[in-house]
Design an enzyme around this catalytic site. Structure first.
Site, PDB file in Angstrom:
ATOM      1  CB  ILE A   1      21.826  32.533  96.022  1.00 44.05           C
ATOM      2  CG1 ILE A   1      20.591  33.280  96.509  1.00 44.05           C
ATOM      3  CG2 ILE A   1      22.342  31.588  97.096  1.00 44.05           C
ATOM      4  CD1 ILE A   1      19.352  32.442  96.606  1.00 44.05           C
TER       5      ILE A   1
ATOM      6  CG  PHE B   1      22.948  28.706  92.677  1.00 39.22           C
ATOM      7  CD1 PHE B   1      24.323  28.465  92.745  1.00 39.22           C
ATOM      8  CD2 PHE B   1      22.247  28.843  93.860  1.00 39.22           C
ATOM      9  CE1 PHE B   1      24.983  28.393  93.964  1.00 39.22           C
ATOM     10  CE2 PHE B   1      22.897  28.762  95.087  1.00 39.22           C
ATOM     11  CZ  PHE B   1      24.266  28.536  95.130  1.00 39.22           C
ATOM     12  CB  ALA B   2      21.468  27.827  86.089  1.00 37.49           C
TER      13      ALA B   2
ATOM     14  CB  SER C   1      12.268  27.445  97.100  1.00 39.26           C
ATOM     15  OG  SER C   1      11.343  28.343  97.669  1.00 39.26           O
TER      16      SER C   1
ATOM     17  CE1 TYR D   1      10.153  29.500  93.440  1.00 33.30           C
ATOM     18  CE2 TYR D   1      11.735  29.229  91.653  1.00 33.30           C
ATOM     19  CZ  TYR D   1      11.457  29.381  93.003  1.00 33.30           C
ATOM     20  OH  TYR D   1      12.477  29.413  93.918  1.00 33.30           O
TER      21      TYR D   1
ATOM     22  CE  LYS E   1      13.964  26.350  92.486  1.00 33.88           C
ATOM     23  NZ  LYS E   1      15.349  26.218  91.972  1.00 33.88           N
TER      24      LYS E   1
ATOM     25  CG  ASN F   1      11.324  34.737 102.008  1.00 32.24           C
ATOM     26  OD1 ASN F   1      10.898  33.650 102.404  1.00 32.24           O
ATOM     27  ND2 ASN F   1      10.622  35.532 101.217  1.00 32.24           N
TER      28      ASN F   1
ATOM     29  NE  ARG G   1       6.294  34.768 102.491  1.00 27.68           N
ATOM     30  CZ  ARG G   1       4.996  34.808 102.746  1.00 27.68           C
ATOM     31  NH1 ARG G   1       4.590  34.768 104.014  1.00 27.68           N
ATOM     32  NH2 ARG G   1       4.118  34.911 101.763  1.00 27.68           N
TER      33      ARG G   1
ATOM     34  NE  ARG H   1       3.177  38.495  96.227  1.00 29.39           N
ATOM     35  CZ  ARG H   1       4.514  38.526  96.324  1.00 29.39           C
ATOM     36  NH1 ARG H   1       5.248  39.255  95.510  1.00 29.39           N
ATOM     37  NH2 ARG H   1       5.128  37.820  97.276  1.00 29.39           N
TER      38      ARG H   1
END
Ligand code: WQD
Length: 345
Positions: A14, A83-84, A127, A152, A156, A182, A234, A298
């Site tokens: 991105i 973004f990193a 996100s 993760y 955020k 997404n 999604r 999943r």
């Protein structure tokens, strides 16, 4: 009004598309990237598209001194698009401390430098994962932030709280958090796109690698969900639309149009697509047959998520222009380009 913007993770998926969009609007870009999850070749890809090579600094944002020295070297940086970060949900469950260290210390060191400045603006890559499985669909920015399903996602959530608290005591510091749904697709030039390292965790790169023969078949993680065709839903947003939203958000802060010094926007198309619908769209838009099989669910997957886009439409004056077929076609063109480059190397 052009300006000098730092884009951290600017050689990533991105990030690189956002650098292109910034340069196309006349902004001067400095990229920080430690190349841990990106390739230096992306710099050439950006240059091929815009004819302008951004300044690039190979810095690890976990190194507090390197961050400090960077801002001393570039005192005229007005804003940061951050973004990193590490972003693989599964990996974060196996290695939480890697995620808390990388994603949070880098954020803190950046904010510590920005709060020294007369004025600064900050755009945070967040996100929809912060919502977990939302109680209501489509998802608005007022939906409750739920206990993250992964470290993760937690980074955020914590990241947004850190920015909120920083904005509270720094009136000259303005921030916007962009909660992506997404992101998929690639630049129409096929000069840049998504470059997953190893086995792709996300659906679209797995689809394109399967279609090109790099993977035997796609495993669809469950078709027994409470959705029309049983597969998860999604909101797949073209990365070009997503990149443009970052430029619009930046210019909102530059022109002091913000309503408060910390704002949140959901960035999606507003439309949900199931896994099987994505497969059908891919086959229709590329003419490729996709071998797949249905397997078990999943761990950690939510049933459905798609954005309520009213706030971004109204406040940012932004909405998506590209549709799923176009995004999947661009991902396929990029996948073929990647294989061509691998064969030439
Ligand atoms: C999408 C759908 C899978 C792979 C995550 C993060 C989010 C963002 C994007 C970083 C799901 C199904 C997938 C496969 C499948 N990450 N699937 N077979 O999990 O919605 O979001 O990645 O910014 O923050 O949470 O994306 O692409 O992994 O999965 O059936 O081989 O595709 O079950 O329903 P997800 P995804």
């Amino acid at each position: 009004m052009s300006s000098k913007i730092l884009v951290t993770g600017g050689l990533g998926f991105i990030g690189s598309h956002t650098v292109v969009a910034l340069q196309e609007k006349g902004h001067e870009v400095v990229i920080i990237d430690n190349l841990s999850n990106s390739s230096i070749d992306v710099l050439a890809g950006i240059t091929k598209i815009t004819q302008k090579t951004p300044v690039f600094e190979n810095i690890d944002l976990r190194n507090k001194n390197e961050v400090k020295e960077f801002f001393e070297k570039y005192p005229d940086i007005e804003g940061v698009i951050h973004f990193a970060a590490s972003k693989a949900v599964g990996e974060s469950v196996e290695n939480p401390l890697l995620y808390y260290e990388n994603n949070l210390s880098s954020l803190i060191y950046l904010l510590q430098e920005l709060q020294q400045k007369e004025s600064a603006y900050f755009i945070f890559s967040s996100s929809c994962t912060v919502y977990g499985q939302a109680d209501e669909l489509p998802i608005t920015e007022n939906a409750p932030v739920k206990k993250a399903e992964s470290p993760y996602g937690n980074t955020k959530q914590i990241g947004e709280e850190i920015i909120t608290d920083t904005a509270k005591i720094n009136k000259n510091f303005k921030a916007i958090s962009l909660r992506y749904f997404n992101p998929i697709g690639a630049h129409p030039s096929a000069e840049i796109g998504e470059l997953p390292i190893g086995t792709p965790q996300n659906l679209i790169p797995f689809i394109t690698q399967t279609a090109i023969g790099k993977r035997k078949e796609l495993s669809v993680f469950g078709d027994d969900y409470p959705t029309p065709d049983g597969t998860c839903i999604r909101d797949y947003i073209h990365v070009i639309d997503l990149a443009k939203a970052h430029v619009v958000a930046l210019e909102r802060l530059q022109k002091n149009r913000e309503k408060s010094n910390f704002e949140v926007f959901n960035l999606g198309t507003g439309k949900g697509s199931s896994v099987l619908e994505v497969i059908n769209s891919f086959e229709r838009s590329t003419g490729e047959k996709l071998p797949y099989k249905i397997v078990g669910r999943r761990e950690g997957d939510i049933v459905a998520a798609y954005a309520d886009t009213q706030k971004a439409n109204k406040e940012l004056g932004w909405k998506t222009e590209k549709h799923l077929d176009e995004a999947l076609k661009s991902a396929w063109e990029w996948q073929k380009e990647v294989v061509k480059r691998e064969e030439n190397n």
